[in-house]
Design a protein around this motif. Structure first.
Motif, PDB file in Angstrom:
ATOM      1  N   GLY A 104      71.768  18.767  36.611  1.00 36.92           N
ATOM      2  CA  GLY A 104      72.376  18.008  35.904  1.00 36.92           C
ATOM      3  C   GLY A 104      74.122  17.796  35.744  1.00 36.92           C
ATOM      4  N   ASP A 126      67.076  13.354  39.812  1.00 39.23           N
ATOM      5  CA  ASP A 126      66.598  14.836  39.532  1.00 39.23           C
ATOM      6  C   ASP A 126      65.987  15.682  38.199  1.00 39.23           C
ATOM      7  N   ARG A 135      73.354  26.864  26.663  1.00 37.45           N
ATOM      8  CA  ARG A 135      73.751  25.205  27.695  1.00 37.45           C
ATOM      9  C   ARG A 135      74.254  24.103  26.129  1.00 37.45           C
ATOM     10  N   ARG A 175      68.930  21.630  23.303  1.00 38.10           N
ATOM     11  CA  ARG A 175      67.557  21.087  23.932  1.00 38.10           C
ATOM     12  C   ARG A 175      66.390  22.271  22.962  1.00 38.10           C
TER      13      ARG A 175
END
Ligand code: AP5
Ligand code: MG
Length: 213
Positions: free
Chosen positions: A14, A84, A127, A160
């Protein structure tokens, strides 16, 4: 430019996709992003995909393949695209090959971002993503200027739900058994470029540009 980005969870697909879009102006088709958008909007697809994603499993092929074919048939993909996170197993790769050959499209490159397994859990667990614009950060390796706030649009950053150690470990296992065989698959086709993803984000992008030149 018709490109596939391949690599384990947290490899930097990403992150590099954002760089590639800026330089080559190709539509970025991330199956993970499409599923997350559907989950956020509460669609039927989102409801079906959510339980697989939260457990780190692959969403079934019958929910995934048609979605990608339909996206690739949109006009903005006529001159190029960047996939992706698709394909992710041999079935999906063969499905894509069939779709591309029926539409007289040839892949230019499969960019395979290779990263040592021991780095992947830290990358995924650290992340942070912007709730509004989707920009990606890392608490240590690529921090936002203001903690918890997006540099681009000032919105709050979030994590996430599948970025916890247990789920990431499971995603890595699935990658090794289901997705890694695609490295051989595309090597045999002569379209793969193996990129050392252990390096800094900017150096990884330099190597990708050289591979696409
Ligand atoms: P998806 O969203 O595709 O997740 P993934 O493949 O697990 O990959 P990630 O998005 O976690 O990692 P990335 O490589 O994009 O890394 P990033 O650039 O963010 O899929 C999620 C789920 O959806 C799947 O588990 C599955 O359930 C489902 N799904 C999706 N596609 C599917 C399909 N085709 N079939 C079936 N199911 C499907 O970077 C990670 C972190 O590292 C960031 O914080 C970043 O800032 C940092 N970073 C990046 N590069 C570097 C670097 N060089 N040095 C240091 N830090 C770096
Ligand atoms: Mg990603």
């Amino acid at each position: 430019m018709k490109i596939i980005l391949l690599g384990p969870p947290g490899a930097g697909k990403g992150t590099q996709a954002a760089n590639i879009v800026e330089k080559y102006n190709v539509p970025h088709i991330s199956t993970g992003d499409i599923f997350r958008k559907n989950i956020k909007e509460g669609t039927e697809l989102g409801k079906k995909a959510q339980e697989y994603i939260n457990q780190g499993k692959l969403v079934p092929d019958e929910l995934t393949c048609g979605l990608v074919a339909s996206r690739l048939s949109e006009p903005d993909c006529k001159d190029g695209f960047m996939l992706d996170g698709f394909p992710r197993n041999i079935f999906q790769a063969e499905y894509l090959d069939k779709y591309l050959s029926e539409n007289n499209v040839a892949l230019d490159k499969v960019i395979n971002i290779e990263v040592d397994s021991k780095l992947l859990i830290d990358r995924a667990c650290g992340r942070r993503i912007c709730k509004t614009c989707g920009a990606t950060y890392h608490v240590q390796f690529n921090p936002s200027k203001k903690e918890g706030i997006c540099d681009v649009c000032d919105s709050a950053l979030t994590q996430r739900p599948d970025d916890n150690e247990e789920t990431v470990s499971h995603r890595i296992e699935i990658y090794l058994s289901e997705t890694k065989p695609l490295v051989d698959y595309y090597t045999k086709k002569g379209v793969i470029a193996n990129i050392n993803g252990n390096q800094d984000i900017s150096k990884v992008f330099e190597d990708i540009k050289a591979a696409l030149a």
